[in-house]
Design a protein around this motif. Structure first.
Motif, mmCIF file in Angstrom:
data_model
loop_
_atom_site.group_PDB
_atom_site.id
_atom_site.type_symbol
_atom_site.label_atom_id
_atom_site.label_comp_id
_atom_site.label_asym_id
_atom_site.label_seq_id
_atom_site.Cartn_x
_atom_site.Cartn_y
_atom_site.Cartn_z
ATOM 1 N N SER A 81 0.809 -1.224 0.000
ATOM 2 C CA SER A 81 0.000 0.000 0.000
ATOM 3 C C SER A 81 0.837 1.266 0.000
ATOM 4 C CB SER A 81 -0.917 0.006 1.224
ATOM 5 O OG SER A 81 -0.140 0.097 2.406
ATOM 6 N N MET A 128 7.834 1.224 -2.047
ATOM 7 C CA MET A 128 8.230 0.277 -3.085
ATOM 8 C C MET A 128 7.126 -0.732 -3.397
ATOM 9 S SD MET A 128 11.357 -2.417 -2.989
ATOM 10 C CE MET A 128 11.346 -3.819 -4.093
ATOM 11 N N ARG A 138 -1.635 -3.017 6.821
ATOM 12 C CA ARG A 138 -2.592 -2.854 7.928
ATOM 13 C C ARG A 138 -3.658 -1.794 7.622
ATOM 14 N NH1 ARG A 138 2.093 -1.779 12.105
ATOM 15 N NH2 ARG A 138 2.577 -0.556 10.247
ATOM 16 N N ARG A 139 -3.243 -0.619 7.150
ATOM 17 C CA ARG A 139 -4.189 0.507 6.993
ATOM 18 C C ARG A 139 -5.045 0.377 5.734
ATOM 19 N NH1 ARG A 139 0.148 5.060 7.401
ATOM 20 N NH2 ARG A 139 1.335 3.282 6.643
ATOM 21 N N ASP A 184 -2.059 -7.607 9.915
ATOM 22 C CA ASP A 184 -0.758 -7.340 10.544
ATOM 23 C C ASP A 184 0.063 -8.621 10.424
ATOM 24 O OD1 ASP A 184 1.444 -6.958 12.129
ATOM 25 O OD2 ASP A 184 0.341 -6.002 13.766
ATOM 26 N N LEU A 185 1.057 -8.587 9.558
ATOM 27 C CA LEU A 185 1.790 -9.813 9.199
ATOM 28 C C LEU A 185 2.819 -10.232 10.243
ATOM 29 C CD1 LEU A 185 2.165 -8.953 5.427
ATOM 30 C CD2 LEU A 185 0.480 -10.459 6.476
ATOM 31 N N CYS A 201 7.231 -7.137 0.780
ATOM 32 C CA CYS A 201 7.793 -5.772 0.808
ATOM 33 C C CYS A 201 7.529 -5.091 2.150
ATOM 34 C CB CYS A 201 7.149 -4.902 -0.266
ATOM 35 S SG CYS A 201 8.017 -4.902 -1.828
ATOM 36 N N TYR A 211 17.997 -2.424 12.759
ATOM 37 C CA TYR A 211 17.358 -2.808 11.492
ATOM 38 C C TYR A 211 18.179 -3.827 10.689
ATOM 39 C CZ TYR A 211 15.883 -1.718 6.583
ATOM 40 O OH TYR A 211 15.477 -1.759 5.273
ATOM 41 N N LYS A 218 17.445 -7.638 8.414
ATOM 42 C CA LYS A 218 17.596 -7.799 6.966
ATOM 43 C C LYS A 218 18.629 -8.892 6.663
ATOM 44 C CE LYS A 218 14.697 -4.804 5.104
ATOM 45 N NZ LYS A 218 13.465 -5.305 4.465
ATOM 46 N N MET A 249 18.980 0.192 -2.322
ATOM 47 C CA MET A 249 19.627 1.245 -1.526
ATOM 48 C C MET A 249 18.461 2.082 -0.976
ATOM 49 S SD MET A 249 22.988 0.887 -1.934
ATOM 50 C CE MET A 249 23.885 2.435 -1.928
ATOM 51 N N ILE A 305 15.215 4.293 -0.600
ATOM 52 C CA ILE A 305 14.013 4.442 -1.438
ATOM 53 C C ILE A 305 13.249 5.657 -0.914
ATOM 54 C CG2 ILE A 305 11.906 3.350 -2.289
ATOM 55 C CD1 ILE A 305 13.105 0.648 -1.286
ATOM 56 N N SER A 359 10.464 7.005 0.083
ATOM 57 C CA SER A 359 9.106 6.595 0.461
ATOM 58 C C SER A 359 8.690 7.325 1.734
ATOM 59 C CB SER A 359 9.108 5.093 0.747
ATOM 60 O OG SER A 359 9.928 4.850 1.887
ATOM 61 N N GLY A 394 8.126 5.828 4.468
ATOM 62 C CA GLY A 394 8.950 5.199 5.503
ATOM 63 C C GLY A 394 10.317 5.872 5.606
#
Ligand SMILES: NC(=O)C1=CN([C@@H]2O[C@H](COP(=O)(O)OP(=O)(O)OC[C@H]3O[C@@H](n4cnc5c(N)ncnc54)[C@H](OP(=O)(O)O)[C@@H]3O)[C@@H](O)[C@H]2O)C=CC1
Ligand SMILES: CCCCCCCCCCCCCCCC(=O)[C@@H](N)CO
Length: 347
Positions: A23, A26, A46-47, A76-77, A105, A179, A183, A225, A227, A229, A231
């Motif tokens: 949503s 990316m 979620r939203r 919510d995954l 994603c 973070y 990853k 690299m 993005i 967004s 976020g």
């Protein structure tokens, strides 16, 4: 698009794609791009409002709006039961057939120095970044790899499971401690699955004789690299100045660019996918035991990258050292306290 005379390894027209985190950023750009290539797309996040506007955008961009179908599921995954529900709902919506492509994603980044960020937030990062992907993969593969007897086999094209990682899984940058480990864990899961899946793909070749999965499956992982967004805007607000300086070599890309470059690489059949030159050099130094896209090209890349990184790694450490020497501690008024308790602005 995928090279003169070469086969498209990632056909999407008429196929059903699930995109988690579809949503925004990316994921949303991937959704719009694949809609433009004729895929049926389900976006998950979620939203609800953002999901609904993504479905609207896909309708506008669809290759064949009469035939293509779009759907969203709010979930919510971080909850594995929700991932099972998503795959079940998509299968119901798709007249009883499983999705063909699942692209993970979902995720966001909370930067900060390790001792500044509360340990609860670091656990949350593992939940949103690693576990949303691992839960989705688990539900998807359990469905895809369930044994089907020879009499129940139908002709199914190859299925694809795609993870979205970050080049930070290849190269450490101070201030990404909450973070990057999550990853790096996704990269490790991807490498493990890319081997494990071969057993199932081997069994699939004998499907006329023995029970086997319903389709051949391929795993891929994308390493973007920066993005540009929503976020990214959020993380910039709390990112340490040192981190911003260390990642100066990164020129963030638009979500649309990242989506387009990733899809072109999937069409060429690549496994570990980077989206720009610097990212490719970062991958080269950390290839380790991962399967190669091209044996010769990737080996030469790893030699050159290892030479470049003889300079890069000490340089990053020196920059961190000199930052401390010049600017002192980030929160000198309350050393050892976390950012929630200490709101002192950084110098
Ligand atoms: N931005 C960057 O610089 C980089 C990002 N990446 C990675 O790329 C991916 C996309 O990033 P970006 O474009 O910035 O994404 P955004 O932050 O713009 O969007 C994140 C998406 O994930 C969804 N999401 C977040 N948490 C959950 C959850 N618990 N369950 C379900 N959905 C969730 C969000 O929707 P909602 O909040 O409504 O649930 C939204 O759709 C992420 O995995 C990110 O880590 C990699 C390299 C760089
Ligand atoms: C020629 C080679 C030189 C290599 C120098 C190394 C430079 C490091 C750049 C770090 C870039 C980090 C991008 C990912 C950001 C990310 O994942 C977060 N924004 C998450 O949202």
């Amino acid at each position: 698009m995928f090279g003169f005379g070469r086969k498209n390894e990632f056909p999407v027209e008429g196929r059903v794609v699930v995109i988690t985190g579809g949503s925004d950023g990316m994921g949303r750009a991937v959704a719009a791009n694949l809609a433009g290539r004729g895929a049926h797309v389900v976006v998950v996040a979620r939203r609800v409002s953002k999901l609904q506007s993504t479905v609207e955008e896909m309708r506008h961009k669809a290759l064949n709006s009469m035939k293509q179908r779009f759907f969203y599921i709010s979930a919510d995954l971080t909850d594995p039961a929700e991932c099972d529900r998503v795959i079940a709902e998509v299968t119901g919506w798709n007249y009883g057939s499983a999705p063909d492509i699942v692209w993970c994603c979902a995720g966001f980044c909370h930067p900060g120095f390790f001792t500044d960020v509360p340990i609860s937030v670091q656990r949350q990062q593992m939940d949103t970044v690693y576990w949303t992907a691992a839960n989705t993969a688990h539900s998807t593969l359990r469905n895809w790899l369930a044994p089907v007897p020879p009499s129940g086999q139908m002709k199914n094209p190859r299925r694809h499971l795609i993870f979205t990682c970050s080049t930070l899984a290849f190269t450490p940058i101070a201030g990404y401690g909450p973070y990057s480990p999550a990853k790096a864990a996704i990269r490790s899961l991807s490498d493990t699955l890319s081997q494990e899946i071969e057993m199932y793909n081997g069994a699939y070749t004998q499907r006329h004789r023995n029970s086997a999965p319903a389709a051949d499956v391929k795993i891929h992982t994308i390493f973007p690299m920066g993005i540009l967004s929503a976020g990214f805007d959020n993380e910039q607000k709390i990112k340490p100045e040192l981190t911003k300086m260390l990642e100066e070599a990164d020129k963030p890309q638009t979500p649309e660019e990242v989506a387009q470059i990733s899809i072109s690489a999937l069409e060429r059949g690549e496994y570990l996918i980077t989206t720009m030159f610097v990212g490719n050099v970062m991958k080269g130094t950390a290839l380790g035991p991962s399967p190669r896209n091209a044996p010769v090209g990737d080996t030469v890349l790893s030699w050159l990258s290892n030479l470049v990184f003889l300079q890069v790694i000490p340089d990053l450490r020196n920059k961190a050292f000199n930052w401390g020497k010049t600017n002192g501690l980030p929160h000198p008024e309350c050393p050892g306290r976390d950012e929630m308790e200490c709101q002192t602005p950084q110098s």
